[in-house]
Design a protein around this motif. Structure first.
Motif, PDB file in Angstrom:
ATOM      1  N   GLN A  65       0.828  -1.215   0.000  1.00  0.00           N
ATOM      2  CA  GLN A  65       0.000   0.000   0.000  1.00  0.00           C
ATOM      3  C   GLN A  65       0.861   1.263   0.000  1.00  0.00           C
ATOM      4  O   GLN A  65       0.545   2.233  -0.689  1.00  0.00           O
ATOM      5  CB  GLN A  65      -0.952   0.006   1.200  1.00  0.00           C
ATOM      6  CG  GLN A  65      -2.083  -0.974   1.084  1.00  0.00           C
ATOM      7  CD  GLN A  65      -2.967  -0.700  -0.117  1.00  0.00           C
ATOM      8  OE1 GLN A  65      -3.259   0.444  -0.442  1.00  0.00           O
ATOM      9  NE2 GLN A  65      -3.376  -1.756  -0.786  1.00  0.00           N
ATOM     10  N   ARG A  66       1.957   1.250   0.779  1.00  0.00           N
ATOM     11  CA  ARG A  66       2.859   2.407   0.778  1.00  0.00           C
ATOM     12  C   ARG A  66       3.480   2.611  -0.596  1.00  0.00           C
ATOM     13  O   ARG A  66       3.592   3.743  -1.077  1.00  0.00           O
ATOM     14  CB  ARG A  66       3.964   2.232   1.834  1.00  0.00           C
ATOM     15  CG  ARG A  66       3.504   2.446   3.256  1.00  0.00           C
ATOM     16  CD  ARG A  66       4.676   2.526   4.203  1.00  0.00           C
ATOM     17  NE  ARG A  66       5.486   1.321   4.219  1.00  0.00           N
ATOM     18  CZ  ARG A  66       5.262   0.264   5.005  1.00  0.00           C
ATOM     19  NH1 ARG A  66       4.251   0.277   5.843  1.00  0.00           N
ATOM     20  NH2 ARG A  66       6.057  -0.785   4.964  1.00  0.00           N
ATOM     21  N   ARG A  69       0.808   3.996  -2.993  1.00  0.00           N
ATOM     22  CA  ARG A  69       0.550   5.411  -2.704  1.00  0.00           C
ATOM     23  C   ARG A  69       1.691   6.280  -3.212  1.00  0.00           C
ATOM     24  O   ARG A  69       1.466   7.343  -3.805  1.00  0.00           O
ATOM     25  CB  ARG A  69       0.367   5.611  -1.196  1.00  0.00           C
ATOM     26  CG  ARG A  69       0.163   7.061  -0.797  1.00  0.00           C
ATOM     27  CD  ARG A  69      -0.023   7.240   0.670  1.00  0.00           C
ATOM     28  NE  ARG A  69       1.121   6.737   1.408  1.00  0.00           N
ATOM     29  CZ  ARG A  69       1.128   6.542   2.717  1.00  0.00           C
ATOM     30  NH1 ARG A  69       0.067   6.800   3.443  1.00  0.00           N
ATOM     31  NH2 ARG A  69       2.201   6.094   3.319  1.00  0.00           N
ATOM     32  N   ASP A  72       1.483   6.579  -6.963  1.00  0.00           N
ATOM     33  CA  ASP A  72       0.366   7.456  -7.319  1.00  0.00           C
ATOM     34  C   ASP A  72       0.742   8.922  -7.119  1.00  0.00           C
ATOM     35  O   ASP A  72       0.505   9.759  -7.991  1.00  0.00           O
ATOM     36  CB  ASP A  72      -0.864   7.095  -6.488  1.00  0.00           C
ATOM     37  CG  ASP A  72      -2.077   7.915  -6.852  1.00  0.00           C
ATOM     38  OD1 ASP A  72      -2.419   7.963  -8.055  1.00  0.00           O
ATOM     39  OD2 ASP A  72      -2.684   8.510  -5.942  1.00  0.00           O
TER      40      ASP A  72
END
Length: 123
Positions: A65-66, A69, A72
């Motif tokens: 997830q890190r 992110r 992104d």
């Protein structure tokens, strides 16, 4: 002599240049919400891939997830908001202990003459 010189050069508490580098790296990691251990590439080193496979699922999911992110934010040419940057812990490790164990096991297998657990392949 050379070992003590190297320890001095890379120790942020003793060398101001190493401390400056550590501070700069921390600032860059906080901008994207990453940890230092997130920078290890499992395709580059198969020991890292094995260490990630042995970690609990929630730790690996948080890492993914890190990374998502950060990609992104990078694509949008943005950074995390300042309040979220303040909450980040870029040098809180989660991979080093498991990676050391995997490397130790691999070295032990090589010393005993056993076949490696995994072969390097071109992805």
């Amino acid at each position: 002599m050379a070992s003590s010189l190297m320890q001095f050069l890379v120790n942020p508490s003793r060398n101001w240049l190493a401390a400056l580098h550590c501070k700069s790296l921390s600032k860059r990691l906080r901008k994207y919400g990453l940890r230092y251990d997130d920078l290890y590439d499992p395709y580059y080193d198969l020991d890292i891939k094995e260490a990630l496979a042995r970690l609990p699922r929630e730790i690996v999911d948080a890492r993914n997830q890190r990374l998502k992110r950060a990609m992104d934010l990078s694509m949008k040419h943005e950074y995390l908001p300042d309040d979220l940057q303040a909450m980040q812990t870029p040098f809180k490790g989660y991979l080093q202990e498991m990676l050391a164990l995997v490397k130790k096991e691999r070295a032990e297998r090589e010393a005993l003459g056993a076949l490696p657990l995994y072969q390097r392949q071109i992805p």
